[in-house]
Scaffold this motif. Sequence first.
Motif, PDB file in Angstrom:
ATOM      1  N   ILE A   1       0.837  -1.205   0.000  1.00  0.00           N
ATOM      2  CA  ILE A   1       0.000   0.000   0.000  1.00  0.00           C
ATOM      3  C   ILE A   1       0.870   1.252   0.000  1.00  0.00           C
ATOM      4  CG2 ILE A   1      -1.634   1.356   1.371  1.00  0.00           C
ATOM      5  CD1 ILE A   1      -2.878  -1.294   2.279  1.00  0.00           C
ATOM      6  N   ARG A   2       1.877   1.280   0.860  1.00  0.00           N
ATOM      7  CA  ARG A   2       2.760   2.450   0.951  1.00  0.00           C
ATOM      8  C   ARG A   2       3.407   2.738  -0.399  1.00  0.00           C
ATOM      9  NH1 ARG A   2       7.650   3.548   0.791  1.00  0.00           N
ATOM     10  NH2 ARG A   2       8.255   1.345   0.722  1.00  0.00           N
ATOM     11  N   LYS A   3       3.911   1.685  -1.053  1.00  0.00           N
ATOM     12  CA  LYS A   3       4.580   1.859  -2.342  1.00  0.00           C
ATOM     13  C   LYS A   3       3.589   2.312  -3.413  1.00  0.00           C
ATOM     14  CE  LYS A   3       8.180   1.254  -5.151  1.00  0.00           C
ATOM     15  NZ  LYS A   3       7.588   1.415  -6.485  1.00  0.00           N
ATOM     16  N   HIS A   4       2.396   1.747  -3.407  1.00  0.00           N
ATOM     17  CA  HIS A   4       1.391   2.114  -4.412  1.00  0.00           C
ATOM     18  C   HIS A   4       1.012   3.579  -4.288  1.00  0.00           C
ATOM     19  CE1 HIS A   4      -2.081   1.555  -7.092  1.00  0.00           C
ATOM     20  NE2 HIS A   4      -2.769   2.279  -6.217  1.00  0.00           N
ATOM     21  N   LEU A   5       0.741   4.045  -3.069  1.00  0.00           N
ATOM     22  CA  LEU A   5       0.360   5.440  -2.870  1.00  0.00           C
ATOM     23  C   LEU A   5       1.536   6.372  -3.175  1.00  0.00           C
ATOM     24  CD1 LEU A   5      -1.836   5.108   0.343  1.00  0.00           C
ATOM     25  CD2 LEU A   5      -2.617   5.786  -1.939  1.00  0.00           C
ATOM     26  N   GLU A   6       2.717   5.932  -2.837  1.00  0.00           N
ATOM     27  CA  GLU A   6       3.909   6.742  -3.144  1.00  0.00           C
ATOM     28  C   GLU A   6       4.070   6.909  -4.644  1.00  0.00           C
ATOM     29  OE1 GLU A   6       8.278   5.315  -2.777  1.00  0.00           O
ATOM     30  OE2 GLU A   6       7.823   6.300  -0.859  1.00  0.00           O
ATOM     31  N   ASP A   7       3.847   5.835  -5.399  1.00  0.00           N
ATOM     32  CA  ASP A   7       3.956   5.904  -6.860  1.00  0.00           C
ATOM     33  C   ASP A   7       2.876   6.809  -7.449  1.00  0.00           C
ATOM     34  OD1 ASP A   7       6.096   4.195  -6.761  1.00  0.00           O
ATOM     35  OD2 ASP A   7       4.963   2.404  -7.346  1.00  0.00           O
ATOM     36  N   MET A   8       1.732   6.897  -6.754  1.00  0.00           N
ATOM     37  CA  MET A   8       0.651   7.786  -7.204  1.00  0.00           C
ATOM     38  C   MET A   8       0.887   9.226  -6.778  1.00  0.00           C
ATOM     39  SD  MET A   8      -2.753   5.502  -6.305  1.00  0.00           S
ATOM     40  CE  MET A   8      -3.853   6.850  -6.737  1.00  0.00           C
ATOM     41  N   GLY A   9       1.897   9.451  -5.950  1.00  0.00           N
ATOM     42  CA  GLY A   9       2.135  10.785  -5.424  1.00  0.00           C
ATOM     43  C   GLY A   9       1.161  11.173  -4.334  1.00  0.00           C
ATOM     44  N   LYS A  10       0.590  10.171  -3.648  1.00  0.00           N
ATOM     45  CA  LYS A  10      -0.385  10.401  -2.591  1.00  0.00           C
ATOM     46  C   LYS A  10       0.202  10.017  -1.235  1.00  0.00           C
ATOM     47  CE  LYS A  10      -3.331  11.093  -5.942  1.00  0.00           C
ATOM     48  NZ  LYS A  10      -3.646  12.492  -6.375  1.00  0.00           N
ATOM     49  N   PRO A  11      -0.238  10.681  -0.185  1.00  0.00           N
ATOM     50  CA  PRO A  11       0.238  10.319   1.154  1.00  0.00           C
ATOM     51  C   PRO A  11      -0.337   8.973   1.587  1.00  0.00           C
ATOM     52  CG  PRO A  11      -1.513  11.950   1.320  1.00  0.00           C
ATOM     53  CD  PRO A  11      -1.196  11.818  -0.141  1.00  0.00           C
ATOM     54  N   PHE A  12       0.378   8.272   2.450  1.00  0.00           N
ATOM     55  CA  PHE A  12      -0.101   6.999   2.989  1.00  0.00           C
ATOM     56  C   PHE A  12      -1.280   7.270   3.918  1.00  0.00           C
ATOM     57  CE2 PHE A  12      -0.402   3.729   6.188  1.00  0.00           C
ATOM     58  CZ  PHE A  12      -0.190   2.556   5.490  1.00  0.00           C
ATOM     59  N   ARG A  13      -2.386   6.601   3.664  1.00  0.00           N
ATOM     60  CA  ARG A  13      -3.563   6.764   4.516  1.00  0.00           C
ATOM     61  C   ARG A  13      -4.389   5.490   4.507  1.00  0.00           C
ATOM     62  NH1 ARG A  13      -5.871  10.713   2.110  1.00  0.00           N
ATOM     63  NH2 ARG A  13      -5.114  12.452   3.340  1.00  0.00           N
ATOM     64  N   LEU A  14      -4.562   4.904   5.694  1.00  0.00           N
ATOM     65  CA  LEU A  14      -5.524   3.822   5.876  1.00  0.00           C
ATOM     66  C   LEU A  14      -6.720   4.393   6.611  1.00  0.00           C
ATOM     67  CD1 LEU A  14      -3.417   0.771   7.184  1.00  0.00           C
ATOM     68  CD2 LEU A  14      -3.946   1.364   4.810  1.00  0.00           C
ATOM     69  N   MET A  15      -7.907   3.942   6.240  1.00  0.00           N
ATOM     70  CA  MET A  15      -9.115   4.309   6.969  1.00  0.00           C
ATOM     71  C   MET A  15      -9.879   3.037   7.318  1.00  0.00           C
ATOM     72  SD  MET A  15     -10.364   7.770   4.961  1.00  0.00           S
ATOM     73  CE  MET A  15     -11.610   8.135   6.192  1.00  0.00           C
ATOM     74  N   GLY A  16     -10.648   3.108   8.409  1.00  0.00           N
ATOM     75  CA  GLY A  16     -11.438   1.946   8.808  1.00  0.00           C
ATOM     76  C   GLY A  16     -10.654   0.883   9.538  1.00  0.00           C
ATOM     77  N   ALA A  17      -9.543   1.254  10.157  1.00  0.00           N
ATOM     78  CA  ALA A  17      -8.750   0.278  10.909  1.00  0.00           C
ATOM     79  C   ALA A  17      -9.418   0.006  12.258  1.00  0.00           C
ATOM     80  CB  ALA A  17      -7.326   0.789  11.118  1.00  0.00           C
ATOM     81  N   SER A  18      -9.676  -1.249  12.547  1.00  0.00           N
ATOM     82  CA  SER A  18     -10.282  -1.640  13.820  1.00  0.00           C
ATOM     83  C   SER A  18      -9.239  -1.590  14.930  1.00  0.00           C
ATOM     84  CB  SER A  18     -10.840  -3.052  13.718  1.00  0.00           C
ATOM     85  OG  SER A  18      -9.769  -3.991  13.602  1.00  0.00           O
ATOM     86  N   PRO A  19      -9.658  -1.605  16.193  1.00  0.00           N
ATOM     87  CA  PRO A  19      -8.682  -1.660  17.298  1.00  0.00           C
ATOM     88  C   PRO A  19      -7.729  -2.842  17.170  1.00  0.00           C
ATOM     89  CG  PRO A  19     -10.834  -1.084  18.156  1.00  0.00           C
ATOM     90  CD  PRO A  19     -11.038  -1.443  16.710  1.00  0.00           C
ATOM     91  N   TRP A  20      -8.232  -3.983  16.689  1.00  0.00           N
ATOM     92  CA  TRP A  20      -7.365  -5.152  16.507  1.00  0.00           C
ATOM     93  C   TRP A  20      -6.289  -4.871  15.464  1.00  0.00           C
ATOM     94  CZ3 TRP A  20      -6.244  -8.376  12.353  1.00  0.00           C
ATOM     95  CH2 TRP A  20      -5.587  -9.568  12.665  1.00  0.00           C
ATOM     96  N   VAL A  21      -6.670  -4.224  14.370  1.00  0.00           N
ATOM     97  CA  VAL A  21      -5.699  -3.878  13.338  1.00  0.00           C
ATOM     98  C   VAL A  21      -4.674  -2.882  13.880  1.00  0.00           C
ATOM     99  CG1 VAL A  21      -5.399  -2.648  11.149  1.00  0.00           C
ATOM    100  CG2 VAL A  21      -7.180  -4.393  11.371  1.00  0.00           C
ATOM    101  N   VAL A  22      -5.135  -1.895  14.630  1.00  0.00           N
ATOM    102  CA  VAL A  22      -4.219  -0.914  15.222  1.00  0.00           C
ATOM    103  C   VAL A  22      -3.191  -1.607  16.102  1.00  0.00           C
ATOM    104  CG1 VAL A  22      -4.057   0.999  16.859  1.00  0.00           C
ATOM    105  CG2 VAL A  22      -5.834   1.017  15.099  1.00  0.00           C
ATOM    106  N   GLU A  23      -3.626  -2.549  16.927  1.00  0.00           N
ATOM    107  CA  GLU A  23      -2.698  -3.275  17.807  1.00  0.00           C
ATOM    108  C   GLU A  23      -1.722  -4.104  16.998  1.00  0.00           C
ATOM    109  OE1 GLU A  23      -2.122  -2.941  21.060  1.00  0.00           O
ATOM    110  OE2 GLU A  23      -3.503  -1.256  20.787  1.00  0.00           O
ATOM    111  N   GLN A  24      -2.206  -4.708  15.914  1.00  0.00           N
ATOM    112  CA  GLN A  24      -1.306  -5.484  15.053  1.00  0.00           C
ATOM    113  C   GLN A  24      -0.216  -4.600  14.467  1.00  0.00           C
ATOM    114  OE1 GLN A  24      -1.980  -8.823  15.904  1.00  0.00           O
ATOM    115  NE2 GLN A  24      -1.568  -9.177  13.734  1.00  0.00           N
TER     116      GLN A  24
END
Length: 297
Positions: free
Chosen positions: A81-104
């Motif tokens: 994801i980071r590489k894909h957004l970087e290639d698009m010239g967009k900042p890294f952004r995840l949305m909808g991360a659950s508490p479990w995902v945040v802990e991971q």
Amino acid sequence: MEFHHFEMKDKDYINSFFGEHHYQQCDCSFNTLFLWQHAYSTMWAVEDNILFVRAGRGDMAYFMPPFEGKGASFVHGLEIIRKHLEDMGKPFRLMGASPWVVEQIKQLCPGKYEFEEDRDDFEYIYKTSDLIRLPGKKFRMKKNHLNGFLRTYPDYVYEPITHENMEEVKQASAEWFKRHGDIEDEEYSIGLCFDNWDALGVKGAVIRIYGKIEAFTIGDKMNDQVAHIHFEKANPEIRGLYQAINRDFILHEFADTEFVNREEDLGVPGLRQAKMEYNPDHFAEKYNVVLAGTLGK
């Protein structure tokens, strides 16, 4: 990555990535992603046995957290994801991360990411039994509205949505949106739902008063534990009608579940108040994730 629109032929394949966990977020299901892809420009791709869901337009492009299949690497998904957004010239952004995902992420990538609570996107999760029974003092106002409806309209008719009454329900939906203003994205999504009814596997119901459809609702099961209400519309001038369609639908179709997801409030004050008045058991919390040092930029 090669991204695709959501099509019915992909339903089982995409849902297989959600089957590893009992998600309570409604956007962790094919049906939600399919129905709302037009509104959010949502697309999907799979690489290295990881499902990627991208949404948003222009500089607001973002990803949902990666959904790894068996044997796949969650951390590898974050890097893709980071590489894909970087290639698009967009900042890294995840949305909808659950508490479990945040802990991971915190455990697997310490110090690399920052997190921001997205309260407006929290989904309201209710006990199924509460919505059916409306028990105790905390539901007194809702119970009073329901009882008022039952006294005023003792001969109302509850009726499942079938192919026989589908056209009438479509007309009732069109009339609702005509009365309540142009909510184009939602009207489009409901139309898509009607057009793919059997393939989506959704259920629905109406309430008739003196033969006229005055309320309708549509939902499904996200899994064995959680039902999800996709759409619910009623004549707001009929006291207790929303309480009646909510109770009857869950009682007839989802009484065997433990919880009901009634989605987020989008930060709309009136909607938040209405959802809080039903006394949620808990929330499906969501967080935004950005690279460390970029929060707020």
